[in-house]
Write a protein that holds these residues in place. Structure first.
Motif, PDB file in Angstrom:
ATOM      1  N   PRO A  19     -10.696 -19.727  -1.836  1.00 28.36           N
ATOM      2  CA  PRO A  19      -9.699 -18.745  -2.268  1.00 28.36           C
ATOM      3  C   PRO A  19      -9.192 -19.067  -3.657  1.00 28.36           C
ATOM      4  CG  PRO A  19      -8.773 -20.262  -0.647  1.00 28.36           C
ATOM      5  CD  PRO A  19     -10.238 -20.532  -0.692  1.00 28.36           C
ATOM      6  N   SER A  20      -9.071 -18.060  -4.484  1.00 27.63           N
ATOM      7  CA  SER A  20      -8.576 -18.257  -5.836  1.00 27.63           C
ATOM      8  C   SER A  20      -7.106 -17.895  -5.904  1.00 27.63           C
ATOM      9  CB  SER A  20      -9.371 -17.379  -6.814  1.00 27.63           C
ATOM     10  OG  SER A  20      -9.275 -16.018  -6.435  1.00 27.63           O
ATOM     11  N   THR A  21      -6.461 -18.317  -6.971  1.00 32.34           N
ATOM     12  CA  THR A  21      -5.063 -17.982  -7.161  1.00 32.34           C
ATOM     13  C   THR A  21      -4.933 -16.506  -7.469  1.00 32.34           C
ATOM     14  OG1 THR A  21      -4.640 -20.180  -8.036  1.00 32.34           O
ATOM     15  CG2 THR A  21      -3.003 -18.464  -8.504  1.00 32.34           C
ATOM     16  N   PRO A  22      -4.156 -15.749  -6.702  1.00 40.54           N
ATOM     17  CA  PRO A  22      -4.053 -14.316  -6.956  1.00 40.54           C
ATOM     18  C   PRO A  22      -3.510 -14.033  -8.348  1.00 40.54           C
ATOM     19  CG  PRO A  22      -3.105 -14.893  -4.816  1.00 40.54           C
ATOM     20  CD  PRO A  22      -3.347 -16.173  -5.553  1.00 40.54           C
ATOM     21  N   THR A  37      -8.165 -11.484  -6.173  1.00 40.21           N
ATOM     22  CA  THR A  37      -8.714 -12.813  -5.929  1.00 40.21           C
ATOM     23  C   THR A  37     -10.230 -12.705  -6.040  1.00 40.21           C
ATOM     24  OG1 THR A  37      -8.947 -12.476  -3.550  1.00 40.21           O
ATOM     25  CG2 THR A  37      -6.831 -13.359  -4.331  1.00 40.21           C
ATOM     26  N   HIS A  76     -11.045 -14.309 -13.194  1.00 41.40           N
ATOM     27  CA  HIS A  76     -11.649 -14.901 -11.996  1.00 41.40           C
ATOM     28  C   HIS A  76     -13.159 -15.075 -12.102  1.00 41.40           C
ATOM     29  CE1 HIS A  76      -7.920 -14.572  -9.684  1.00 41.40           C
ATOM     30  NE2 HIS A  76      -7.756 -13.407 -10.267  1.00 41.40           N
TER      31      HIS A  76
END
Length: 248
Positions: A19-22, A37, A76
């Motif tokens: 999961p990436s930082t929103p 994300t 992203h």
């Protein structure tokens, strides 16, 4: 300082796609929109490909579908090639890899290739994203690692096994792309390019006598479903590997 897309990509290659930082939404409606994300980008991109085909997928259209601008995507993903790698990685993550079995290695390697084919066919044309790409996504590498384990336990020479994986993946990708293109032409009524077997037999029968073998063996040349041909070609490739031993 926030990490750059390149640093995020490097981290994904080291740790897998997590999961990436929103990304923070801006504007009056920002708080009501879903956060951006990596997973949201992949989900939306795959949805577009499933509906319209891989050719319809662009960074600009993807940004529009996510109700944002392209610059938000680049927070992203590095570029379209990076997105392609993420998409193929997502599909590979869903492939089931068996515990290598010397008594069933042919069936196992065929099943892995069949799963990859079916994943590609769910998203028309997406196998194009896998061409000319050096795999570095961990989910993609997991599949090649599993295929290598299967071939080695089957007694295949390591060098032959390495090249076989490349050849098998190329064939699966090319097969899937051809089927997707044919289905797309049929979908838009382009019958001049995609014809039935009966029509193909008629055309072969009408050939001049300078094509005697094509006319004589027209039934054989047009026999079988596309899946029959897929299985036949995989069998040729697998059984022709040097160093393989027959199943007990």
């Amino acid at each position: 300082m926030s990490p750059t897309p390149e640093q995020r990509r490097a981290a994904r290659h080291q740790l897998g796609t997590g999961p990436s930082t929103p990304a923070t939404r801006r504007g009056p409606s920002g708080g009501r929109k879903k956060p951006i994300t990596v997973d949201a980008i992949i989900d939306t991109a795959l949805g577009m490909v499933a509906e319209e085909g891989y050719e319809a997928l662009t960074m600009r259209r993807l940004a529009t579908a996510l109700e944002t601008g392209p610059s938000s995507l680049y927070a992203h993903v590095v570029n379209k090639e990076d997105l392609d790698e993420l998409l193929i990685g997502r599909l590979c993550a869903e492939i089931d890899l068996p515990e290598p079995d010397a008594a069933a290695w042919r069936q196992q390697i065929t099943h892995v290739c069949t799963q990859l084919r079916d994943q590609y066919l769910r998203y028309p044309g997406i196998s194009r994203a896998a061409f000319a790409a050096a795999p570095s996504n961990l989910d993609t590498l997991r599949v090649s690692e599993g295929m290598l384990a299967i071939l080695l336990v089957g007694g295949i020479d390591p060098q032959a096994a390495a090249w076989a994986i490349d050849a098998l993946m190329l064939y699966v990708g090319a097969y899937s792309l051809e089927v997707s293109l044919a289905d797309r032409r049929l979908g838009r009524g382009d019958d001049d390019w995609v014809v039935s077997r009966d029509e193909l037999l008629r055309r072969f029968a009408a050939l001049p006598d300078t094509f005697p073998r094509t006319k004589r063996y027209a039934a054989e040349l047009t026999a079988g479903t596309v899946n029959d041909r897929f299985d036949f070609t995989l069998g040729l490739m697998i059984d022709g590997l040097p160093g393989s031993r027959r199943d007990p």
